[in-house]
Design an enzyme around this catalytic site. Structure first.
Site, PDB file in Angstrom:
ATOM      1  N   PRO A 147       0.781  -1.247   0.000  1.00 51.43           N
ATOM      2  CA  PRO A 147       0.000   0.000   0.000  1.00 51.43           C
ATOM      3  C   PRO A 147       0.811   1.295   0.000  1.00 51.43           C
ATOM      4  O   PRO A 147       0.241   2.366  -0.005  1.00 51.43           O
ATOM      5  CB  PRO A 147      -0.831  -0.114   1.280  1.00 51.43           C
ATOM      6  CG  PRO A 147       0.047  -0.904   2.200  1.00 51.43           C
ATOM      7  CD  PRO A 147       0.766  -1.900   1.327  1.00 51.43           C
ATOM      8  N   GLY A 149       3.656   2.020   2.237  1.00 49.86           N
ATOM      9  CA  GLY A 149       4.366   2.374   3.464  1.00 49.86           C
ATOM     10  C   GLY A 149       5.876   2.384   3.314  1.00 49.86           C
ATOM     11  O   GLY A 149       6.559   3.276   3.826  1.00 49.86           O
ATOM     12  N   LYS A 150       6.419   1.396   2.606  1.00 45.66           N
ATOM     13  CA  LYS A 150       7.876   1.338   2.447  1.00 45.66           C
ATOM     14  C   LYS A 150       8.358   2.410   1.472  1.00 45.66           C
ATOM     15  O   LYS A 150       9.469   2.938   1.625  1.00 45.66           O
ATOM     16  CB  LYS A 150       8.301  -0.061   2.015  1.00 45.66           C
ATOM     17  CG  LYS A 150       8.124  -1.097   3.132  1.00 45.66           C
ATOM     18  CD  LYS A 150       8.582  -2.469   2.708  1.00 45.66           C
ATOM     19  CE  LYS A 150       8.439  -3.464   3.874  1.00 45.66           C
ATOM     20  NZ  LYS A 150       7.026  -3.667   4.272  1.00 45.66           N
ATOM     21  N   GLU A 167       2.976  -1.650  -8.842  1.00 48.86           N
ATOM     22  CA  GLU A 167       1.958  -2.488  -8.204  1.00 48.86           C
ATOM     23  C   GLU A 167       1.103  -3.119  -9.296  1.00 48.86           C
ATOM     24  O   GLU A 167       0.534  -2.419 -10.129  1.00 48.86           O
ATOM     25  CB  GLU A 167       1.087  -1.671  -7.256  1.00 48.86           C
ATOM     26  CG  GLU A 167      -0.068  -2.449  -6.650  1.00 48.86           C
ATOM     27  CD  GLU A 167       0.368  -3.753  -5.974  1.00 48.86           C
ATOM     28  OE1 GLU A 167      -0.251  -4.798  -6.259  1.00 48.86           O
ATOM     29  OE2 GLU A 167       1.316  -3.713  -5.171  1.00 48.86           O
ATOM     30  N   CYS A 270       6.549 -10.839   5.155  1.00 50.23           N
ATOM     31  CA  CYS A 270       5.991 -10.772   6.511  1.00 50.23           C
ATOM     32  C   CYS A 270       5.449 -12.140   6.917  1.00 50.23           C
ATOM     33  O   CYS A 270       4.364 -12.268   7.463  1.00 50.23           O
ATOM     34  CB  CYS A 270       4.918  -9.690   6.611  1.00 50.23           C
ATOM     35  SG  CYS A 270       3.667  -9.746   5.315  1.00 50.23           S
TER      36      CYS A 270
END
Length: 345
Positions: A147, A149-150, A167, A270
């Protein structure tokens, strides 16, 4: 990342009432998938991942709209800065605060024309960004960017000459665009390109284009998966999980093509799964003679006061596991470098 080509899963935060999640957790932590795990770690990690009351949220401050009053308030509430200046090459422009107690501050709403002041995140997700060691003026690719964040964290570290955020899924692409719009001022937006390309084709589309590449790969996403309330999707996820390493390897091979000789590649997931972490990196190292592992064990030594690390058996890889008072992760990070020699494809 939870997106896989042709299969998009969204999860709600409701405890599952069947045994599928326990089965999934057992698969992740059995003798072949995570051999270093013991019973105490298994029970502790499972308890944290399935107990939202234990979850912690870090606060990444936006240097483009710096919240001085919020920073004072965080200090008063007992928050401290991540790494507290102990990590070599830590960018002074990045400020992330965390608390050792569970809880979160409210998220900010997206408002067109107004930059947000902070971003809430799992603190372990900053480790891949920091491992990349971005410098001003470099060309960087975030291959699986939603989304966002990185990408936001990368821009807190330095001002790249060019940032390509890719993406593949159209719905997640909209989320990515909104995140960038919410945190990044217009002058810097002009050096960012957003694309909707199958990441497996990026290397052929832009060969040896980038100084740094981040592959935050689609993975089992244990924290979200364990809270799926849809047993049919959960059962399907167990079956499809065995195909994820093939996708992850294909994305890494594409990333290697897109990386210039001498450039740095960081891979992250993750999940706790060895098949999606160490085994993927081992396959890449065994099949590409121009890719070298980079020792990042120093990060674990320096950051042990904020994170709990589980052994990976790799100098180039770290695995953060959720622990009491350090409920960050799961997060696997591996760092590689492309040499000037010709590799095998």
């Amino acid at each position: 990342m939870e997106q896989m080509p042709g299969n998009i899963f969204y999860y709600c935060c409701m405890p599952c009432k069947d045994g599928l999640h326990i089965h999934h957790f057992s698969l992740l932590w059995n003798g072949t998938d995570v051999p270093q795990a013991d019973g105490v770690i298994i029970r502790s990690t499972k308890k944290i991942l399935t107990s939202p009351s234990c979850w912690q949220y870090a606060v990444l401050l936006n240097r483009f709209n710096y919240p001085f009053e919020l920073e004072k308030d965080l200090h008063l509430k007992g928050y401290h800065t991540l790494f507290q200046g102990s990590l070599p090459n830590y960018p002074k422009s990045m400020k992330c605060y965390l608390s050792r107690t569970p809880g979160r501050i409210p998220s900010e709403r997206h408002q067109i024309g107004n930059l947000k002041k902070y971003y809430l995140l799992n603190a372990a997700s900053l480790l891949p960004v920091l491992a990349l060691e971005l410098r001003d003026g470099e060309k960087v690719l975030d291959l699986c960017a939603a989304p966002g964040g990185k990408s936001i964290a990368l821009l807190q570290c330095a001002c790249p000459g060019y940032l390509h955020c890719n993406e593949y899924d159209s719905l997640r692409l909209k989320w990515l665009r909104q995140t960038l719009e919410s945190f990044i001022p217009q002058p810097l937006i002009n050096v960012i390109e957003v694309s909707e390309l199958d990441g497996r084709k990026m290397g052929d589309a832009q060969p040896e284009m980038f100084d740094k590449v981040l592959v935050d790969a689609p993975c089992s996403n244990d924290r979200s998966w364990l809270f799926s309330s849809d047993s049919q999707k959960a059962s399907c996820r167990i079956s499809q999980r065995r195909n994820l390493p093939l996708l992850q390897i294909a994305l890494l091979r594409s990333a290697i093509k897109a990386l210039r000789p001498g450039g740095i590649l960081v891979y992250s997931t993750c999940t706790l799964s060895k098949a999606e972490n160490q085994d993927v990196i081992s396959e890449i190292l065994n099949s590409h003679s121009n890719i070298m592992p980079m020792d990042i064990k120093g990060i674990a030594r320096t950051c042990s006061h904020d994170f709990t690390f589980s052994p990976t058996g790799q100098e180039c890889g770290l695995l953060v596991i959720p622990d009491k008072g350090k409920a960050w992760g799961p997060m696997y990070v591996a760092k590689l470098k492309k040499s000037w020699s010709t590799g095998k494809w």
